[in-house]
Design a protein around this motif. Sequence first.
Motif, mmCIF file in Angstrom:
data_model
loop_
_atom_site.group_PDB
_atom_site.id
_atom_site.type_symbol
_atom_site.label_atom_id
_atom_site.label_comp_id
_atom_site.label_asym_id
_atom_site.label_seq_id
_atom_site.Cartn_x
_atom_site.Cartn_y
_atom_site.Cartn_z
ATOM 1 N N LEU A 58 0.852 -1.195 0.000
ATOM 2 C CA LEU A 58 0.000 0.000 0.000
ATOM 3 C C LEU A 58 0.882 1.237 0.000
ATOM 4 N N ASP A 59 0.748 2.040 -1.037
ATOM 5 C CA ASP A 59 1.540 3.269 -1.169
ATOM 6 C C ASP A 59 3.029 3.001 -0.997
ATOM 7 N N GLY A 60 3.486 1.898 -1.581
ATOM 8 C CA GLY A 60 4.908 1.573 -1.581
ATOM 9 C C GLY A 60 5.406 0.829 -0.354
ATOM 10 N N ALA A 61 4.554 0.628 0.651
ATOM 11 C CA ALA A 61 4.967 -0.057 1.876
ATOM 12 C C ALA A 61 4.311 -1.434 1.952
ATOM 13 N N VAL A 62 5.081 -2.443 2.313
ATOM 14 C CA VAL A 62 4.563 -3.805 2.459
ATOM 15 C C VAL A 62 3.770 -3.895 3.759
ATOM 16 N N LEU A 63 2.524 -4.345 3.665
ATOM 17 C CA LEU A 63 1.693 -4.483 4.850
ATOM 18 C C LEU A 63 1.961 -5.809 5.547
ATOM 19 N N SER A 64 1.810 -5.804 6.853
ATOM 20 C CA SER A 64 1.951 -7.028 7.642
ATOM 21 C C SER A 64 0.944 -6.962 8.783
ATOM 22 N N GLY A 65 0.874 -8.011 9.565
ATOM 23 C CA GLY A 65 0.000 -8.010 10.730
ATOM 24 C C GLY A 65 -1.470 -7.910 10.369
ATOM 25 N N VAL A 66 -2.218 -7.182 11.198
ATOM 26 C CA VAL A 66 -3.671 -7.103 11.046
ATOM 27 C C VAL A 66 -4.101 -6.554 9.682
ATOM 28 N N PRO A 67 -3.504 -5.454 9.176
ATOM 29 C CA PRO A 67 -3.945 -4.960 7.862
ATOM 30 C C PRO A 67 -3.768 -5.989 6.745
#
Length: 324
Positions: A58-67
Motif C-alpha cells: 500500500l503506497d509503496g509499503a509492504v503491509l503485515s500483521g492485522v492490515p
Amino acid sequence: MTGSSTAVAHSNIALIKYWGKVDSRLAIPATSSVSLTLDAYRTETTVEWGAEQDSVVLDGAVLSGVPADRVSRFLDLVRDLAGRSDHATVVSRNTVPTAAGLASSASGFAALAAAATSAAGLTLAPRDLSILARKGSGSASRSVFGGLAVWYAGTDDLSSYAEPLVDPGLDLAMVVAVVNAGTKEISSRDAMRLTAETSPYYDAWVSASRSDFSSMLDAIGAGDFTRVGELAESNAMRMHASMLGSTPPVTYWEPDSVRCLRLVRELRSAGAECYATMDAGPNVKILCRRPDLATIRTAVEELGVAGVTTALPGPGVRIDRATA
C-alpha cells in the motif's frame, strides 16, 4: 492460472451514517445509509493471481500483521467464489489519507473487490459486487457506485447491499477541511463496537438514524437541498453524540474541527448555504452546491487548517486494465 486486473474506486462520504453492526462477520449494519461518492479521492488497486502467498503493498509499503490479514481474509472470499486456491499479489495506491476518517477503506475495498474478482475471471453484477465489497469494509458497498448511493441495511447477506440513487439535479459539491490527515487513535471498527456496547445513547441513535434515512430519501427525491443538508448535519452530530456516551468516551474532534463547524454556521448565516458532516475522524466535510464551492473553499483556507480539498460527485468503480 494467473490473471491480473487493475481497478479504480472513489471514496464516499455518508450523508446518513451507519454506525454499528448487527453482524460483524458479514458487516451487516444496524441502520441503512446514504452517501455521496467523491471525484477527489480514489484508490487504484492491481491484483495478480498465481502467487505462492498473499502479499499486499500500500503506497509503496509492504503491509503485515492485522492490515495484511484483513486483505487475505477478503481474498479468501474471492477464492471461494472462483473455486481457486492460489494466492495473490496486491498493489494499491491511495490519494485518500489512510485511516484518517476520509473513507480510505471504502475506496480501498471497492477497488480490491473489483480487481480481485476480475483477475480471477469472475464477472459480478453490481449488486453482487457491492455485497462482496461490504464484507471487506461496510462503506465499500457504496463506493461501487458513483454519485448518490443508498445502502440498505437488510437482515442477511443477500439483502444488505447498495445501489445508486437518482440525483434530481441537486448540483452537490463538497469542501473537505483536512484538520489532521494522520492515522486516528481508535479505528472505526473498534469505536463502533465500543459505542454499541457501552453508550446509553446508542439505541436512540439507531432509532433516530432510521427516521433520518427515510426523510433523506424523501428530500433527495424532492430535490430539496436545504432538507438534505439539514438531515446530513444533524445525523452526523447525533452519531458523534452517541460516541461521547461510550465508556471510555470516543471523540475524534480537534480544536480545528470545532472552528470549521462554527465557520459553517457563519457561512450559512451570510447566505452561502452549506452543511457540515463528520465521520470517524477530525476532518470536516462541508456539503454545498457547486456555485458556492469557491466561496466556501476560500473561507476554509483562511482558517489555516492542514489542507482543503474540493470535490464533485465521482464515478463508480471501474476496471482500468485486465489480462488473462
